[in-house]
Design a protein around this motif. Structure first.
Motif, PDB file in Angstrom:
ATOM      1  N   GLY A 363     -33.205  50.988  23.691  1.00  0.00           N
ATOM      2  CA  GLY A 363     -33.868  51.368  24.959  1.00  0.00           C
ATOM      3  C   GLY A 363     -34.128  50.324  25.803  1.00  0.00           C
ATOM      4  N   GLY A 366     -36.311  50.295  28.952  1.00  0.00           N
ATOM      5  CA  GLY A 366     -36.669  51.483  29.364  1.00  0.00           C
ATOM      6  C   GLY A 366     -37.769  52.128  28.744  1.00  0.00           C
ATOM      7  N   GLU A 456     -31.508  57.933  31.805  1.00  0.00           N
ATOM      8  CA  GLU A 456     -31.117  56.900  30.710  1.00  0.00           C
ATOM      9  C   GLU A 456     -29.754  56.243  31.144  1.00  0.00           C
ATOM     10  OE1 GLU A 456     -30.052  58.673  27.048  1.00  0.00           O
ATOM     11  OE2 GLU A 456     -28.972  56.728  26.271  1.00  0.00           O
ATOM     12  N   HIS A 680     -30.951  66.760  26.755  1.00  0.00           N
ATOM     13  CA  HIS A 680     -30.079  65.554  27.191  1.00  0.00           C
ATOM     14  C   HIS A 680     -29.061  65.943  28.073  1.00  0.00           C
ATOM     15  CE1 HIS A 680     -31.534  62.228  24.479  1.00  0.00           C
ATOM     16  NE2 HIS A 680     -32.112  63.156  24.006  1.00  0.00           N
ATOM     17  N   CYS A 682     -25.924  63.961  28.705  1.00  0.00           N
ATOM     18  CA  CYS A 682     -25.266  62.768  28.398  1.00  0.00           C
ATOM     19  C   CYS A 682     -23.997  62.972  29.174  1.00  0.00           C
ATOM     20  CB  CYS A 682     -25.570  62.029  27.098  1.00  0.00           C
ATOM     21  SG  CYS A 682     -24.819  63.318  25.786  1.00  0.00           S
ATOM     22  N   GLU A 759     -29.913  55.493  23.669  1.00  0.00           N
ATOM     23  CA  GLU A 759     -31.235  54.772  23.782  1.00  0.00           C
ATOM     24  C   GLU A 759     -32.288  55.866  24.580  1.00  0.00           C
ATOM     25  OE1 GLU A 759     -30.796  50.744  25.472  1.00  0.00           O
ATOM     26  OE2 GLU A 759     -28.939  51.647  25.897  1.00  0.00           O
ATOM     27  N   GLY A 760     -31.792  57.232  24.884  1.00  0.00           N
ATOM     28  CA  GLY A 760     -32.651  57.904  25.428  1.00  0.00           C
ATOM     29  C   GLY A 760     -33.991  58.105  24.996  1.00  0.00           C
ATOM     30  N   MET A 763     -36.742  55.739  24.977  1.00  0.00           N
ATOM     31  CA  MET A 763     -37.239  55.643  26.544  1.00  0.00           C
ATOM     32  C   MET A 763     -38.310  56.750  26.892  1.00  0.00           C
ATOM     33  SD  MET A 763     -34.151  54.528  28.816  1.00  0.00           S
ATOM     34  CE  MET A 763     -32.893  53.320  28.419  1.00  0.00           C
TER      35      MET A 763
END
Lengths: 979, 169, 275
Positions: A363, A366, A456, A680, A682, A759-760, A763
């Motif tokens: 993160g 974040g 992210e 998400h 991504c 890492e989303g 955060m």
């Protein structure tokens, strides 16, 4: 020439799994070492802040099996200081030199025939410290209360920068409303299950180091380590083991220990191995930063945010160790999050405190930014009387605006935020969740809903850290930017394919995904492609950006592999075209064959074609020689910071939208996550199962950060969460299954259209849960972790008072601190003069100080003693130093003691008052004590009782000595009521 | 049995994965270290050395136990089973191991051996667990990679498959 | 984290164990399951000269149910008692409390008596002993004696055991008809130290509530037939008398609140479940 996409997008079984499942993993401590390899153990500071006055290690050196004991001077004589993250005339060594600045800082290293013996040697090392006032709170660091950690800096504020984008002053002046939040983000770490490991060797003949370590990159730190060891880059060979047990950023922080073990190997003349244990890891590996942020928004009446003003105080711990203050600047381009806000003011201050130096963590910056931003968005809705969902929606960057340049300089590559939001609300059944909440509330239950939107970033721009410098400083230093990734695809004489990347995976399945990517490109099966992800800087293609961090794998490394495979493919296609007598543009790679489109019989096997450059190079034109191809990929979008401090800090930007429902237990304050939906985007998904694993894994880390985990420090800097019994990692019973939804808007900037996803949730999830809890409780401000006691305090209201309360005893100790206060009195059957004489007599003290064996009277008011103290099975030897002051004979005296030993240290002072009465003397005392060190880290919850017990033993012995009153009554008197 | 002196190494004998093994160790040697470094069974990992994380879990006398909380001398004469015993043959995976692979129930793999040894034992005694029971049972194992979701899915899948297949292999 | 050196003695007779304790006193430590002792050894918080392993003494491995009492020998593992078929009927309080002790893997090795000897203030087994009014059998070369649970736990991880004594067994009163039992615990995670644990034993005349995790040892109080606000007031007195402390995981105030409310709930649960 073409090939089909067959493997990417499928959840193929991982090649890594068979070995890991059958106990044949090759983690660093599973690998053998050379005969003669020695083992290191590290003696660490028990104090948060102190000068080292002396170290006596002769007894340790002479112990059989001990090769060496190293201390600060050994390291400074054989290495150079590590770089410091800001312009400053200070040094940063991987071991304490003259001064310790955090609990756990290395002070000495024992190198011996086994770890067991090395720890035996540590027991014999004696270190004298003089403690200094510690600085623990970042706001206290700003005040310059307590001492300055690095005197050459003159202050604990080590850097301050202001930034402005657009016209924030005007926006705030014109604002219909100004709304702000202040948040304090705590410390935590992702604590991978495998700790640091190093095997270091030094070759004096070539003045070269060879180090094997589970380091994850970025390999910019290779030059840091080489410089510190005072060798050129080509004499510092860094290798990674085949398997690494998780990293999440944390294994970036092994590099100072590499320097230590390198010097140890050099001085011992033999390889040195060190495997970090968990206690060391919690205290002294790395931590994420803690941060105090005040964030203010200029808002229209309808909830549209026009400007943001950030005031961030970043606490990097005891040293500004590279790459800090990167945590603060990694998100600099993304300070406006998912929102279309054009005016931003930023004030960034970096402080040092007596805590573990910080570093990478999942993160990375974040969580701290989004906690402030998304709490603010909820507050805006509440203060304006709007639906939080509408406020988010109104401010989102509109669809069709991508690529979108944020006010602070990031270029958001792709996305459709409103579409993702709507999809999440529909598929995640948000309306149903709202009904659930109504129902719960109607039943009198405490239920809240939280929402979060986050962008992210992934694939860091290596230049983002230079944002901390001013434009003039940057000009002088030269540009830093980019994010090079490398991959090599090679063909062997049997025509099989190998891929090599510098990605240092720690569980992310790189070897599987890369095989999918290359197989697709070359028309093969993934089992035809073998990937090596171990890195050897002496032999492999790598750059400073190599390694696995900022979720760069899918975008950068995968992309580079795709490009490398494409280069080989182009060459093979031309060779095939000549053989099959068709133009190269007609060549297809499919099912292990290379064939002419439209005429599948006109084909040659891939492996035969691939081997051609080995077996008959003369028949292949030079430009088509295809033995190996290396791709170096660096995206042009990652430019250095501009003259206006705008920085595209990351290449790719995913989008996350989360919502959740939580219920809070009315009695315990425990938070139960009732439902959690996470959407998400991504970019393109290469392996759905692995993407899902990254999301569920990140979610678990985030639940930990939100509800359970904190690196806690006492006000004296004592480290309180030294084991997994106190640093609480959530388990299967704490982490629910989130509902995971996807949208794919491919990135136009990466070869495969992929973005990072690792890492989303770190955060988004902590603040989403906090928003839900704030909603449930109707509170304005709440900080992590959301512990039951913290929530209980908000729920429980005023306490029912105690009936027949006894006369008020001590002021209550500050929560979580190591300060102990107490008072009491005893009846002693002797006159005050007699008691007084006893307190001042060395022999009496020897017999009443618990566990004392030898009291030396240095003066009438100064005694020293060796004591053995024990509570239950925990015993330790200590040195006690006791002084008497403020003597008013025979009425009162202050006793001040300092007790130090391997297990910990304590200091306390007590005022003893002697009052004559009919039967002798009433001895009253009140004391104030602090306990730190190992015992505080490990056994904090038991310390109060232990201290009370020791004090009780002292006064019990005094009473016995004087022929004191009835023992039972004495005890009861001393410790007030209760059994 | 004589008092084993602290300063010497003493012969220890136990059955590991069906074979009798002998080694020498000091009284203070941890079973986790002896298995890994003296007997070269490195499949069992050490994550905390204070009994909380579960990575070092093996089976001692038929039940899952933490090898970091056991002295090798305590295990003298015991029947020990480690992750290396789970696969039915080289190159093949047991049903439990295969379920883990199918469900991506491991990422870095460091915690996996301990979880497998716990589940191997549990599924023999509780062939039809609910998700809640499994989560309760696995609460003694820390994983930082997966978030537990695929581990639970793999365990439920393995339970189902084991009920359908006769051999527990 | 490797232990300091120690000798190891695997006792083959009780006399051997007694002799080691008599000779080495506090420098000797009994090791049974080792689940609490081993971390202390590995962290070098404890440095005995000799460990005396009692797990191979057959007379210590028994669970006996007679005379309305369940006698558990010192080598009986927590899992063995939990899996004992008679447990739920013989003593439902134990059946309710034991699943809260650590995790299955630690229960497979840890012993019932070991938990009593360790005397952690938040541990479930000492709490159950106190709640039920059990006894602890201590033996040494000199003598054999029984100590009431209330007298056995003397403070923070401290017991009435002399340095030459070992626990041979603990005895829990068995359940009686017409008695009600209930157990509740709150911790940060399942298997963690209790922040507050409550054990209630109710007869027709008496209500006993024992609390763990608050004072420096498990503590018990009788509440007679109190109910309503009188019971709340008495629980409040108890909460304050326990002298709760702030620590990393909870404040004193929070613990008192749980004593009042969880304690009350546990009492009511026990009252309701009287047969």
């Amino acid at each position: 020439m073409s090939s089909e996409t067959i493997w990417c997008g499928q959840s193929v079984e991982r090649v890594e799994d068979a070995a890991l499942l059958t106990g044949r993993g090759r983690f660093i401590d599973d690998l053998g070492v050379k005969p003669g390899t020695l083992h290191a153990a590290i003696l660490r500071s028990p104090h948060a802040h102190a000068t080292i006055t002396s170290i006596r290690a002769d007894a340790a050196r002479q112990m059989p099996g001990v090769a060496a004991i190293l201390t600060g001077p050994d390291i400074t004589a054989n290495s150079a200081s590590l770089p410091v993250g800001v312009r400053a005339q200070i040094e940063c060594w991987p071991i304490a030199v003259d001064r310790v600045r955090y609990v756990g800082e290395p002070v000495a290293i024992a190198v011996a025939t086994s770890r067991y013996v090395a720890e035996d040697a540590l027991d014999l090392i004696e270190v004298d410290y003089e403690t200094l006032p510690p600085v623990v709170d970042p706001l206290a660091a700003l005040d310059n209360t307590g001492s300055v950690l690095h005197p050459a800096l003159g202050s604990n504020l080590v850097n301050e920068r202001h930034f402005r984008y657009g016209d924030p002053e005007r926006a705030f002046a014109d604002a219909a409303r100004k709304i702000s939040v202040t948040i304090r983000y705590p410390r935590n770490s992702c604590t991978p299950m495998e700790t640091y490991g190093i095997v270091a060797e030094y070759d004096p003949g070539e003045d070269a180091y060879d180090v094997l370590t589970n380091f994850m990159g970025p390999f910019s730190l290779h030059s840091v380590m080489a410089r510190a060891l005072k060798v050129p880059g080509n004499r510092f060979r860094l290798r990674t083991p085949p398997d690494s047990g998780g990293s999440f950023g944390v294994k970036q922080g092994v590099f100072p220990y590499v320097v230590l073990m390198g010097v140890a190997a050099r001085l011992c003349g033999r390889p040195v191995k060190w495997v970090e244990d968990r206690l060391e890891h919690l205290a002294a590996s790395v931590s994420a930063t803690n941060r105090v942020t005040t964030l203010e928004a200029a808002v229209d009446a309808d909830g549209r945010v026009r400007a943001l003003s950030y005031d961030q105080i970043e606490d990097v711990g005891a040293h500004i160790r590279a790459p800090e203050p990167a945590t603060l600047y990694r998100m600099h381009g993304n300070l406006t999050g998912a929102y279309d806000i054009r005016h931003v003011a930023v004030r960034n201050r970096v402080v040092v405190t007596n805590k573990t130096p910080t570093g990478l963590n999942r993160g990375f910056g974040g969580p701290q930014v989004y906690y402030a931003l998304e709490r603010l968005m909820q507050r805006i809705a509440i203060e304006l009387g709007l639906d939080p969902l509408d406020v988010i929606r109104k401010n989102l960057i509109p669809s069709g605006a991508f690529p979108y340049r944020t006010a602070t300089g990031a270029l958001l590559d792709s996305g459709d935020y409103t579409k993702a939001l709507d999809l999440a609300l529909a598929d995640g059944q948000f309306d149903e969740l709202r009904k659930r909440q109504e129902q719960a509330r109607a039943e009198g239950r405490i239920y809240g809903i939280g929402l979060t939107a986050a962008v992210e970033p992934s694939v860091s721009n290596m230049g983002y850290i230079t944002t901390v410098l001013t434009p003039e400083e940057r000009r002088k230093a030269g540009p830093k930017n980019g994010a090079q990734a490398t991959a090599t695809v090679s063909l062997d004489p049997l025509g099989s394919v190998s891929v090599h990347v510098a990605s240092a995976p720690a569980g992310q399945g790189h070897r599987t995904v890369l095989a999918q990517i290359v197989a697709d490109e070359l028309g093969l099966k993934p089992s035809d492609v073998r990937v090596v992800a171990e890195l050897d800087t002496a032999r492999d293609a790598w750059s400073i950006a190599s390694g696995n961090y900022s979720s760069r794998f899918a975008a950068a490394v995968g992309g580079a592999a795709h490009l490398a495979a494409g280069k080989i493919k182009a060459k093979l296609a031309r060779t095939a075209a000549a053989q099959l007598n068709v133009p190269a543009s007609e060549i297809e790679f499919a099912q292990g064959r290379v064939r002419a489109r439209g005429n599948p019989d006109n084909a040659v096997s891939f492996s035969r074609l691939a081997a051609a450059s080995h077996w008959s190079p003369g028949l292949v034109p030079e430009e088509n020689q295809a033995l190996r191809e290396t791709a170096f990929w660096t995206p042009p979008e990652l430019t250095p910071p501009t003259e206006n401090d705008e920085i595209n800090s990351s290449l790719c930007h995913g989008f996350i939208f989360d919502f959740c429902g939580v219920e809070i237990d009315r009695i315990t304050g425990a938070v139960r996550i009732d439902k959690y939906v996470t959407m998400h985007d991504c970019g393109r998904i290469l392996h759905p199962g692995m993407v899902e694993g990254q999301v569920t894994g990140g979610f678990a880390h985030a639940v930990g950060a939100a509800l359970y985990e904190e690196f806690a420090y006492g006000p004296d800097g004592a480290f309180l969460t030294g084991t997994f019994a106190d640093y609480l990692v959530p388990t299967t019973t704490e982490v629910p299954s989130p509902v995971i939804l996807h949208l794919e808007t491919p990135s136009p900037f990466t070869p495969l259209g992929t973005k990072g996803v690792g890492e989303g949730n770190c955060m988004s999830t902590p603040v989403c849960l906090a928003n839900a809890v704030a909603d449930a409780l109707g509170v304005e401000s709440i900080d992590l972790p959301l512990t039951p006691a913290k929530i209980g305090a908000l729920l429980h209201g005023d306490e029912k008072p105690q009936r027949n309360a006894k006369p008020a005893p001590a002021t209550p100790a500050k929560g979580g601190g190591r300060a102990l206060r107490g008072q009491g009195e005893a009846q002693v059957a002797a006159s005050p003069e007699a008691v007084w004489e006893m307190l001042l007599d060395a022999d009496t003290l020897a017999s009443i100080i618990p566990g004392a064996h030898g009291v030396q009277k240095l003066s009438d008011t100064h005694f020293k003693a060796d004591v053995t103290l024990g509570v239950g099975p925990v015993t330790g030897r200590y040195k006690a130093d006791i002084r008497l002051s403020d003597l008013v004979r025979p009425k009162s005296v202050t006793l001040t003691g300092v007790v130090t030993g391997a297990l910990g240290d304590g200091r306390g002072s007590g005022r003893i008052t002697l009052t004559p009465n009919a039967n002798g003397t009433t001895l009253s005392y009140d004391y104030d004590a602090e306990i730190g060190g190992k015992v505080a880290s490990i056994g904090g919850r038991l310390l109060d009782g232990a201290a009370k017990m020791v004090i009780r033993q002292f006064f019990a012995a005094l009473a016995r000595k004087t022929g004191g009153a009835n023992k039972r009554g004495f005890f009861a008197r001393l410790f007030g009521g209760g059994k | 049995m004589p008092r084993l002196s602290a300063d010497a190494r003493h012969r220890i004998r136990f059955t590991v994965n069906g074979r009798v093994m002998e080694t020498e160790a000091e009284p203070r040697a941890l079973l986790s270290d002896v298995l890994r470094h003296d007997l070269a069974l490195t499949g069992t990992h050490v994550g905390c050395e204070h009994g909380v994380c579960g990575a070092c879990t093996i089976q001692i006398d038929g039940v899952p136990a933490r090898s970091c909380l056991t002295l090798a001398v305590q295990a003298d004469g015991a029947d020990i089973r480690t992750v290396e015993a789970l696969a039915p043959a080289p190159g093949r995976l047991s049903v439990l191991q295969d379920s883990f692979r199918r469900h991506h129930a491991l990422q870095c793999g460091f915690c996996t051996a301990g979880i497998l040894m716990s589940l191997d034992s549990y599924l023999r005694k509780h062939p039809n667990p609910s998700e809640g029971e499994l989560r309760d049972y696995l609460g003694g194992h820390l994983c930082r990679c997966t978030g537990y979701v695929p581990i639970v899915a793999a365990a439920l899948d393995a339970a189902k498959r084991l009920q359908e297949e006769p051999a527990h292999a | 984290m490797k232990p300091a050196r120690f000798d190891y003695l695997r006792a083959e007779t009780l006399a051997e164990a007694h002799a080691a304790l008599a000779e080495d006193g506090n420098d000797a430590r009994i090791i049974a399951g080792g689940q609490t002792l081993m971390p202390m050894l590995s962290m070098r918080l404890a440095r005995p000269k000799v460990l005396v392993d009692i797990m191979h003494l057959p007379q210590l491995r028994k669970i006996a149910n007679s005379n309305n009492a369940i006698r558990v020998g010192a080598a009986v593992r927590q899992a063995e008692l939990l899996n004992w078929p008679e447990l739920a009927t013989a003593q439902p309080l134990l059946a309710a409390a034991l699943p809260w002790v650590g995790h299955p893997q630690t229960r497979n090795r840890g012993t019932i008596c070991g938990s009593a000897a360790h005397a952690d203030p938040s541990a479930e087994i000492p709490l159950s002993l106190i709640a039920l009014g059990g006894t602890v059998e201590l033996s040494s070369r000199r003598k054999h004696r029984s100590v009431a649970a209330e007298d056995f736990f003397t403070g923070m991880m401290s017991t009435a055991r002399s340095e030459d004594e070992m626990i041979e067994a603990v005895t829990f009163p068995a359940a009686r008809r017409g008695h009600g039992y209930a157990f509740n615990e709150f911790g940060r995670r399942h298997g963690d130290f209790a922040i507050v644990a409550c054990a209630a034993v109710v007869t027709d005349k008496e209500t006993r509530l024992a609390i763990g995790g608050v004072a420096d040892r498990p503590s018990v109080r009788e509440f007679g037939t109190l109910d309503g606000s009188a019971l709340d007031d008495a629980l409040n007195d108890f909460a304050f008398d326990l002298d709760a402390r702030d620590d990393l995981h909870a404040t004193a105030r929070y613990r008192r609140e749980l004593v009042r409310r969880m304690g009350r709930a546990t009492i009511e649960e026990a009252r309701q479940c009287r047969a």
